[in-house]
Design a protein around this motif. Structure first.
Motif, PDB file in Angstrom:
ATOM      1  N   PRO A  74       0.777  -1.233  -0.300  1.00 26.20           N
ATOM      2  CA  PRO A  74      -0.031  -0.176  -0.123  1.00 26.20           C
ATOM      3  C   PRO A  74       0.811   1.259  -0.040  1.00 26.20           C
ATOM      4  O   PRO A  74       0.362   2.182  -0.697  1.00 26.20           O
ATOM      5  N   GLU A  75       1.850   1.390   0.752  1.00 23.83           N
ATOM      6  CA  GLU A  75       2.518   2.620   0.832  1.00 23.83           C
ATOM      7  C   GLU A  75       3.465   2.829  -0.557  1.00 23.83           C
ATOM      8  O   GLU A  75       3.712   3.698  -1.105  1.00 23.83           O
ATOM      9  N   HIS A  76       3.974   1.688  -1.142  1.00 21.77           N
ATOM     10  CA  HIS A  76       4.852   1.606  -2.311  1.00 21.77           C
ATOM     11  C   HIS A  76       3.796   2.153  -3.374  1.00 21.77           C
ATOM     12  O   HIS A  76       4.081   2.766  -4.481  1.00 21.77           O
ATOM     13  N   ILE A  77       2.508   1.613  -3.272  1.00 23.67           N
ATOM     14  CA  ILE A  77       1.536   2.083  -4.450  1.00 23.67           C
ATOM     15  C   ILE A  77       1.321   3.788  -4.464  1.00 23.67           C
ATOM     16  O   ILE A  77       1.162   4.434  -5.220  1.00 23.67           O
ATOM     17  N   THR A  78       1.218   4.277  -3.161  1.00 20.71           N
ATOM     18  CA  THR A  78       1.185   5.729  -2.926  1.00 20.71           C
ATOM     19  C   THR A  78       2.517   6.386  -3.309  1.00 20.71           C
ATOM     20  O   THR A  78       2.084   7.499  -4.300  1.00 20.71           O
ATOM     21  N   ALA A  79       3.769   5.948  -3.224  1.00 18.54           N
ATOM     22  CA  ALA A  79       4.780   6.408  -3.736  1.00 18.54           C
ATOM     23  C   ALA A  79       4.899   6.451  -5.243  1.00 18.54           C
ATOM     24  O   ALA A  79       5.551   7.319  -5.958  1.00 18.54           O
ATOM     25  N   GLN A  80       4.417   5.242  -5.788  1.00 16.15           N
ATOM     26  CA  GLN A  80       4.317   5.175  -7.197  1.00 16.15           C
ATOM     27  C   GLN A  80       3.428   6.216  -7.864  1.00 16.15           C
ATOM     28  O   GLN A  80       3.915   6.826  -8.868  1.00 16.15           O
ATOM     29  N   GLN A  81       2.420   6.683  -7.265  1.00 16.61           N
ATOM     30  CA  GLN A  81       1.449   7.464  -7.807  1.00 16.61           C
ATOM     31  C   GLN A  81       2.105   8.917  -7.624  1.00 16.61           C
ATOM     32  O   GLN A  81       1.853   9.699  -8.675  1.00 16.61           O
ATOM     33  N   LEU A  82       2.705   9.193  -6.401  1.00 11.93           N
ATOM     34  CA  LEU A  82       3.198  10.374  -6.404  1.00 11.93           C
ATOM     35  C   LEU A  82       4.406  10.594  -7.273  1.00 11.93           C
ATOM     36  O   LEU A  82       4.637  11.738  -7.696  1.00 11.93           O
ATOM     37  N   GLY A  83       5.175   9.717  -7.549  1.00  6.26           N
ATOM     38  CA  GLY A  83       6.444   9.577  -8.536  1.00  6.26           C
ATOM     39  C   GLY A  83       5.648  10.097 -10.042  1.00  6.26           C
ATOM     40  O   GLY A  83       6.603  10.995 -10.505  1.00  6.26           O
ATOM     41  N   LYS A  84       4.576   9.273 -10.346  1.00  5.25           N
ATOM     42  CA  LYS A  84       4.033   9.649 -11.524  1.00  5.25           C
ATOM     43  C   LYS A  84       3.542  10.999 -11.624  1.00  5.25           C
ATOM     44  O   LYS A  84       3.802  11.959 -12.483  1.00  5.25           O
ATOM     45  N   ASP A  85       3.027  11.767 -10.479  1.00  4.78           N
ATOM     46  CA  ASP A  85       2.589  12.882 -10.511  1.00  4.78           C
ATOM     47  C   ASP A  85       3.384  13.911 -10.217  1.00  4.78           C
ATOM     48  O   ASP A  85       3.141  15.052 -10.769  1.00  4.78           O
ATOM     49  N   LYS A  86       4.499  13.819  -9.658  1.00  2.00           N
ATOM     50  CA  LYS A  86       5.338  15.002  -9.114  1.00  2.00           C
ATOM     51  C   LYS A  86       6.943  14.675  -9.526  1.00  2.00           C
ATOM     52  O   LYS A  86       7.648  15.798  -9.992  1.00  2.00           O
TER      53      LYS A  86
END
Length: 112
Positions: A74-86
């Protein structure tokens, strides 16, 4: 030979180029490394980043199942999305099976 050098094992090779956005990146990268190291099947991790923002992170795992579990953490999924977004202008992920490992000098060499 340590457990981290046994074969076969798998390498996840993450090539990336950063955006100028630094906000929160270092903290998230540190947290993700801490979390990865706690995952079953994790073996080791190394990372390099050039001054132009290009980077390579290689994590080693004992199985494809361990890699899939980490991808879905779950935390890695959040990090993946932030990576794509920012944080990333682009990235590529490669997964490779390592069939054999050898060293020079030998890891048993006391001078190493």
């Amino acid at each position: 030979m340590t457990d981290n050098q046994k074969s076969p094992r798998y390498a996840v090779i993450f090539h990336s180029r950063r955006t100028p956005d630094e906000a929160g990146y270092t903290e998230m990268a540190t947290r993700m490394e801490q979390q990865a190291r706690q995952q079953p099947g994790f073996l080791e991790l190394t990372s390099f980043r050039a001054p132009d923002g290009t980077g390579v992170t290689i994590s080693y795992w004992d199985s494809l199942e361990a890699i899939r579990a980490w991808k879905q953490h779950p935390e890695h999924i959040t990090a993946q999305q932030l990576g794509k977004d920012k944080w990333y202008a682009h990235y590529t992920v490669e997964i490779a099976k390592i069939e054999s490992v050898y060293h020079f000098p030998s890891p048993a060499d006391p001078g190493r």
